[in-house]
Scaffold this motif. Structure first.
Motif, PDB file in Angstrom:
ATOM      1  N   LEU A 173      -5.977   3.765   4.403  1.00  0.00           N
ATOM      2  CA  LEU A 173      -6.874   3.990   5.543  1.00  0.00           C
ATOM      3  C   LEU A 173      -6.280   4.999   6.529  1.00  0.00           C
ATOM      4  O   LEU A 173      -7.011   5.703   7.211  1.00  0.00           O
TER       5      LEU A 173
ATOM      6  N   PHE B 291      -5.092  -7.870   1.730  1.00  0.00           N
ATOM      7  CA  PHE B 291      -6.080  -6.786   1.828  1.00  0.00           C
ATOM      8  C   PHE B 291      -5.537  -5.670   2.724  1.00  0.00           C
ATOM      9  O   PHE B 291      -5.529  -4.498   2.358  1.00  0.00           O
TER      10      PHE B 291
ATOM     11  N   ALA C 291      -4.640  -1.882   1.782  1.00  0.00           N
ATOM     12  CA  ALA C 291      -5.608  -0.891   2.275  1.00  0.00           C
ATOM     13  C   ALA C 291      -5.083  -0.008   3.420  1.00  0.00           C
ATOM     14  O   ALA C 291      -5.412   1.175   3.478  1.00  0.00           O
TER      15      ALA C 291
ATOM     16  N   HIS D 290      -7.599   8.152   5.741  1.00  0.00           N
ATOM     17  CA  HIS D 290      -9.017   8.187   6.095  1.00  0.00           C
ATOM     18  C   HIS D 290      -9.168   8.441   7.601  1.00  0.00           C
ATOM     19  O   HIS D 290      -9.958   9.283   8.030  1.00  0.00           O
TER      20      HIS D 290
ATOM     21  N   ILE E 280     -13.958  -0.687   7.695  1.00  0.00           N
ATOM     22  CA  ILE E 280     -13.827  -1.429   6.439  1.00  0.00           C
ATOM     23  C   ILE E 280     -15.146  -2.159   6.180  1.00  0.00           C
ATOM     24  O   ILE E 280     -15.990  -2.252   7.082  1.00  0.00           O
TER      25      ILE E 280
ATOM     26  N   LEU F 218     -12.670   7.077   2.069  1.00  0.00           N
ATOM     27  CA  LEU F 218     -12.297   5.891   1.312  1.00  0.00           C
ATOM     28  C   LEU F 218     -13.152   4.728   1.786  1.00  0.00           C
ATOM     29  O   LEU F 218     -13.410   4.587   2.972  1.00  0.00           O
ATOM     30  N   ARG F 219     -13.596   3.900   0.831  1.00  0.00           N
ATOM     31  CA  ARG F 219     -14.216   2.622   1.203  1.00  0.00           C
ATOM     32  C   ARG F 219     -13.182   1.530   0.970  1.00  0.00           C
ATOM     33  O   ARG F 219     -12.631   1.439  -0.127  1.00  0.00           O
ATOM     34  N   ALA F 220     -12.908   0.719   1.985  1.00  0.00           N
ATOM     35  CA  ALA F 220     -12.007  -0.423   1.826  1.00  0.00           C
ATOM     36  C   ALA F 220     -12.862  -1.678   1.903  1.00  0.00           C
ATOM     37  O   ALA F 220     -13.551  -1.903   2.900  1.00  0.00           O
TER      38      ALA F 220
ATOM     39  N   VAL G  88     -10.866   0.839  -2.278  1.00  0.00           N
ATOM     40  CA  VAL G  88      -9.717  -0.066  -2.319  1.00  0.00           C
ATOM     41  C   VAL G  88     -10.231  -1.471  -2.020  1.00  0.00           C
ATOM     42  O   VAL G  88     -11.003  -1.662  -1.086  1.00  0.00           O
TER      43      VAL G  88
ATOM     44  N   GLY H 129       0.803  -1.224   0.000  1.00  0.00           N
ATOM     45  CA  GLY H 129       0.000   0.000   0.000  1.00  0.00           C
ATOM     46  C   GLY H 129       0.838   1.275   0.000  1.00  0.00           C
ATOM     47  O   GLY H 129       0.438   2.275  -0.600  1.00  0.00           O
TER      48      GLY H 129
END
Ligand SMILES: *Cc1c(COP(=O)(O)O)cnc(C)c1O
Length: 455
Positions: free
Chosen positions: A277, A269, A273, A280, A356, A287-289, A259, A242
């Motif tokens: 994050l 993941f 992410a 975030h 998340i 952001l949506r993870a 992401v 990341g």
């Protein structure tokens, strides 16, 4: 057309791993000793892991320096490329921008060497001569075999017997890197002998293989055990993915709205992410993870949050996590790396706190997406990675409906060049759809007899 491939130089290999625990609003709960139910101490882990990794497992430091010897080996394949999936976007006729970080360029063909190399190095610092581990499909076993050989450590792999028979090339890869590979259950351990006495034709399972590898480490002074996912230090090591992607997305001129990574225990993941994050959590970006898990093993979207064992037999510490129950045996989907009953402690807490999200993907949908990807972008993805692609496709189609130019970033965690038998099954229409009934989930979860997490 804008760039297809965004590359970094070797100088840009990250110097630190990012530990998200430092920035979490609610810290993860402590693991518990299986016998006493008390929070686990470093001493209890010492027979299994080297001191450097135990320290990282419990650390709350935000940045942890990557040893120069590890960075030197990372340079064999890192930084990995970031691609813009122009041709997949065109096929989907979506206004979304789709990017993927490709971890399949590592020698073993997946993200797993990112943690195998530092794990072997910290073992070397403690004078460890031999490392034991288990492997299902063979991705983790091959990554650790490669890493151990570079440091002159003997690697001993317990490979689930069915995979051992079905995947001779993965075994030969491990042998090429000088590892000893044993079909599990084996005659080498008490756990293996006990199971073989009861059932000489046992096909084996990941749980049995873990028991054998852990027993070997626990019984020998100069032997330690290694795990390729789930644990905090494993997720930590993967954050090189990341951090590189953050720089590459900046070069591309887009911070991702979404992401995505395929999800087994959570390491690739998290690796992609967490560095995003961080922004975030600091309130700089939203952001949506999204974790992409198999519908056949939906611990995040349908499991419970509570203390459970990490293995099937019940030998490991109790971990506070989303789980389907430690004796839940997932249906035999082709994405072997995603067939794990639980999830890492850190990702579990983040899901609990709604930082998340998770989506479950049926394996037929995952292969449809993977084949579309191969036919546009060229790379044939690992069956595990297909789950992440399927979620990216869903989100790109949603962006088309909404008419929004979302930026989507996904982790292409590995290539599928050793998994062609799975593709063959898909092309012949032989892939099953596994729908777990609520009844089956309830039964598995009801068997968990470990402490509830206080609300
Ligand atoms: C092992 C593996 C996974 C799943 O493991 P995580 O720890 O959840 O990342 C995903 N993709 C590939 C290619 C793997 O080998």
């Amino acid at each position: 057309m804008s760039e297809t491939k965004i590359l970094l130089s070797e100088r840009e290999i990250p110097r630190y791993w990012y530990n998200i625990v430092a920035d979490m609003p609610n810290k993860p709960l402590p693991p518990l000793h299986p016998a006493t139910g008390e929070p686990l101490t470093a001493d209890a882990l010492a027979p299994l892991f080297p001191s450097g990794l135990i320290e990282q497992e419990m650390s709350q430091e935000r940045w942890i320096e990557i040893p120069p010897e590890v960075r030197d080996i990372y340079a064999l394949w890192r930084p990995t490329p970031l691609f813009r999936a122009h041709r997949l976007e065109k096929l989907l006729d979506t206004p979304a921008r789709i990017y993927y970080k490709y971890e399949g360029v590592s020698p073993a063909g997946s993200h797993k060497p990112n943690t195998a190399v530092p794990q072997a190095w910290y073992n070397l610092q403690d004078g460890v001569k031999r490392i034991t581990t288990e492997t299902g499909a063979g991705q983790w076993g091959s990554a650790l075999s490669f890493a151990c050989e570079l440091f002159g450590i003997q690697c001993e792999v317990y490979m689930v017997r069915t995979s051992y028979n079905q995947k001779p090339y993965r075994k030969l890869m491990m042998n090429t890197w000088n590892a000893q590979v044993y079909p599990s259950p084996s005659e080498r351990t008490e756990a293996g002998r006990k199971i073989l006495a009861e059932n000489p034709d046992s096909p084996g399972s990941l749980g049995i293989a873990i028991s054998e590898a852990v027993e070997m480490a626990a019984k020998h002074e100069d032997v330690r055990y290694s795990l390729g996912s789930v644990l905090n230090h494993v997720l930590l090591h993967q954050t090189v993915i990341g951090q590189e992607a953050l720089v590459q997305m900046e070069m591309a001129g887009h911070f991702p709205d979404i992401v995505i990574g395929p999800f087994g225990g959570g390491s690739n993941f998290a690796g992609l992410a967490f560095p995003f994050l961080k922004h975030h959590l600091e309130g700089k970006q939203t952001l949506r993870a999204i974790a992409a898990e198999p519908a056949a093993c939906p611990k995040l979207s349908r499991g419970v949050f509570r203390y459970d064992f990490g293995d099937t037999v019940g030998m490991t510490p109790l971990l506070p996590m989303y789980t389907l129950g430690h004796d839940f045996i997932p249906p035999a989907i082709h994405a072997g790396g995603l067939r794990y009953h639980g999830a890492g402690v850190v990702v579990s807490q983040l899901l609990k706190d709604k930082l998340i999200e998770a989506q479950a993907v049926d394996q037929v949908e995952s292969f449809e997406a993977g084949v579309s990807f191969a036919r546009t972008e060229g790379i044939i993805p690992a069956p595990e990675a297909n789950h992440g692609i399927a979620v990216a496709v869903r989100e790109a189609l949603r962006a088309r409906e909404e008419g929004t130019a979302k930026t989507i970033l996904m982790n292409l965690s590995g290539h599928g060049n050793f998994d062609m038998a799975s593709y063959e099954a898909y092309f012949q229409g032989g892939l099953e759809r596994f729908e777990l009934s609520q009844e089956e989930i309830n039964q598995a979860v009801a068997r968990i007899n470990t402490p509830e997490i206080p609300q």
